[in-house]
Design a protein around this motif. Structure first.
Motif, PDB file in Angstrom:
ATOM      1  N   PRO A   1       7.289   1.241   2.573  1.00 57.84           N
ATOM      2  CA  PRO A   1       7.008   0.032   1.791  1.00 57.84           C
ATOM      3  C   PRO A   1       7.070   0.241   0.286  1.00 57.84           C
ATOM      4  O   PRO A   1       7.304  -0.707  -0.463  1.00 57.84           O
ATOM      5  CB  PRO A   1       5.594  -0.363   2.239  1.00 57.84           C
ATOM      6  CG  PRO A   1       5.009   0.887   2.814  1.00 57.84           C
ATOM      7  CD  PRO A   1       6.146   1.657   3.390  1.00 57.84           C
TER       8      PRO A   1
ATOM      9  N   ALA B   1      16.438  -8.807   4.265  1.00 55.70           N
ATOM     10  CA  ALA B   1      15.199  -8.964   3.498  1.00 55.70           C
ATOM     11  C   ALA B   1      14.520  -7.612   3.293  1.00 55.70           C
ATOM     12  O   ALA B   1      13.969  -7.337   2.218  1.00 55.70           O
ATOM     13  CB  ALA B   1      14.265  -9.930   4.216  1.00 55.70           C
ATOM     14  N   ARG B   2      14.568  -6.751   4.313  1.00 53.19           N
ATOM     15  CA  ARG B   2      13.958  -5.415   4.171  1.00 53.19           C
ATOM     16  C   ARG B   2      14.703  -4.589   3.140  1.00 53.19           C
ATOM     17  O   ARG B   2      14.098  -3.885   2.332  1.00 53.19           O
ATOM     18  CB  ARG B   2      13.957  -4.705   5.534  1.00 53.19           C
ATOM     19  CG  ARG B   2      13.312  -3.333   5.499  1.00 53.19           C
ATOM     20  CD  ARG B   2      11.824  -3.446   5.180  1.00 53.19           C
ATOM     21  NE  ARG B   2      11.245  -2.199   4.715  1.00 53.19           N
ATOM     22  CZ  ARG B   2      11.162  -1.822   3.447  1.00 53.19           C
ATOM     23  NH1 ARG B   2      11.667  -2.582   2.479  1.00 53.19           N
ATOM     24  NH2 ARG B   2      10.573  -0.693   3.113  1.00 53.19           N
TER      25      ARG B   2
ATOM     26  N   GLU C   1      16.522  -5.817   0.632  1.00 49.70           N
ATOM     27  CA  GLU C   1      16.284  -6.443  -0.667  1.00 49.70           C
ATOM     28  C   GLU C   1      14.932  -6.016  -1.244  1.00 49.70           C
ATOM     29  O   GLU C   1      14.791  -5.816  -2.452  1.00 49.70           O
ATOM     30  CB  GLU C   1      16.355  -7.967  -0.529  1.00 49.70           C
ATOM     31  CG  GLU C   1      15.951  -8.749  -1.758  1.00 49.70           C
ATOM     32  CD  GLU C   1      16.840  -8.513  -2.970  1.00 49.70           C
ATOM     33  OE1 GLU C   1      16.456  -8.955  -4.058  1.00 49.70           O
ATOM     34  OE2 GLU C   1      17.905  -7.880  -2.832  1.00 49.70           O
ATOM     35  N   ALA C   2      13.943  -5.837  -0.369  1.00 49.67           N
ATOM     36  CA  ALA C   2      12.620  -5.409  -0.827  1.00 49.67           C
ATOM     37  C   ALA C   2      12.666  -4.004  -1.422  1.00 49.67           C
ATOM     38  O   ALA C   2      11.823  -3.644  -2.250  1.00 49.67           O
ATOM     39  CB  ALA C   2      11.622  -5.458   0.330  1.00 49.67           C
TER      40      ALA C   2
END
Length: 198
Positions: free
Chosen positions: A92, A118-119, A121-122
Motif C-alpha cells: 500500500p 486502479a491498483r 494508478e494508486a
C-alpha cells in the motif's frame, strides 16, 4: 517464440517507442509482466541509475529475467527487486516514478481490469508517466482474426481468461491520464503510448 513468429521485431519496436517516455535521473520503475527480461535490461541501458521492481506472475519468466540480468547487466543486479505476483502484490505504501505495462494488460479479464488499473494508478507517484504497449482491438478485418486466433491459442494452452481486448487508452483516460505520444505498428494491430496526467 509465437509472438516472434507472428510479429517479428514489431513488439520490441513498440516497446522502444514507449520507453522514450522514461523519466531522467534515477527513477524508481515498476515493470509489470516483463516476461523474459528484455524490457528490464533495456530500461537499465537507458537509465543506468534506475531502481526497478520487476513484478511477474510466471515463476519461469521471473527466473529467466533474473538470469538475463545477471548475464547482460551484472553490475545492476542490486538495483532490481524481483517479485512473483501481479499488481495485487504491490504494498500500500509503494510508489513509482514510472509504470511500464507492456503486453500484459491484455491478459486481464475485462471484469477485473478496472480494479487492476486502479491498483496500479494508486502506486503511480504524481506526474509519473505510464508507458503502455499492447495489442489494439479491432471490430473487423485481418487484425480481428489474427488476434482471435492468438487469444484462442493462449486460452487453450495457458488458461488465459481474456476473451476480448479492452480499449486501454479509454480506460487510462478514466483515471485522468492523457497520451502525449502514440505510435502504431503492424497495420495498427500494435500500439505504443506514453500517458501523463491531464
Amino acid at each position: 517464440a509465437l509472438s516472434g513468429l507472428v510479429f517479428g521485431p514489431v513488439l520490441r519496436r513498440a516497446q522502444r517507442a514507449a520507453l522514450a517516455g522514461l523519466p531522467p535521473g534515477a527513477p524508481h520503475v515498476l515493470i509489470l509482466g516483463g516476461g523474459t527480461g528484455w524490457v528490464l535490461t533495456e530500461v537499465l541501458r537507458r537509465q543506468p541509475q534506475a531502481t526497478v521492481l520487476y513484478l511477474e506472475a510466471s515463476p519461469k519468466m521471473l527466473a529467466r529475467a533474473r538470469a538475463r540480468l545477471a548475464r547482460e547487466c551484472p553490475l545492476a543486479t542490486a538495483q532490481v527487486e524481483f517479485r512473483h505476483g501481479t499488481q495485487a502484490a504491490l504494498g500500500p505504501a509503494e510508489g513509482f516514478d514510472v509504470l511500464i505495462t507492456f503486453f500484459v494488460l491484455d491478459c486481464i479479464a475485462l471484469p477485473e481490469l478496472a480494479g487492476a488499473l486502479a491498483r496500479l494508478e494508486a502506486a503511480r507517484r504524481p506526474a509519473a508517466p505510464w508507458l503502455l504497449a499492447d495489442f489494439r482491438s479491432a471490430r473487423r478485418g485481418w487484425r480481428r482474426w489474427l488476434l482471435t486466433l492468438m487469444y484462442t491459442f493462449f486460452r487453450l494452452t495457458t488458461g488465459l481468461r481474456t476473451r476480448e481486448l479492452a480499449n486501454l487508452p479509454a480506460a487510462l483516460a478514466q483515471l485522468g491520464l492523457c497520451p502525449t505520444r502514440e505510435a502504431r505498428f503492424y497495420g495498427g494491430a500494435v500500439e505504443a503510448w506514453i500517458f501523463i496526467e491531464r
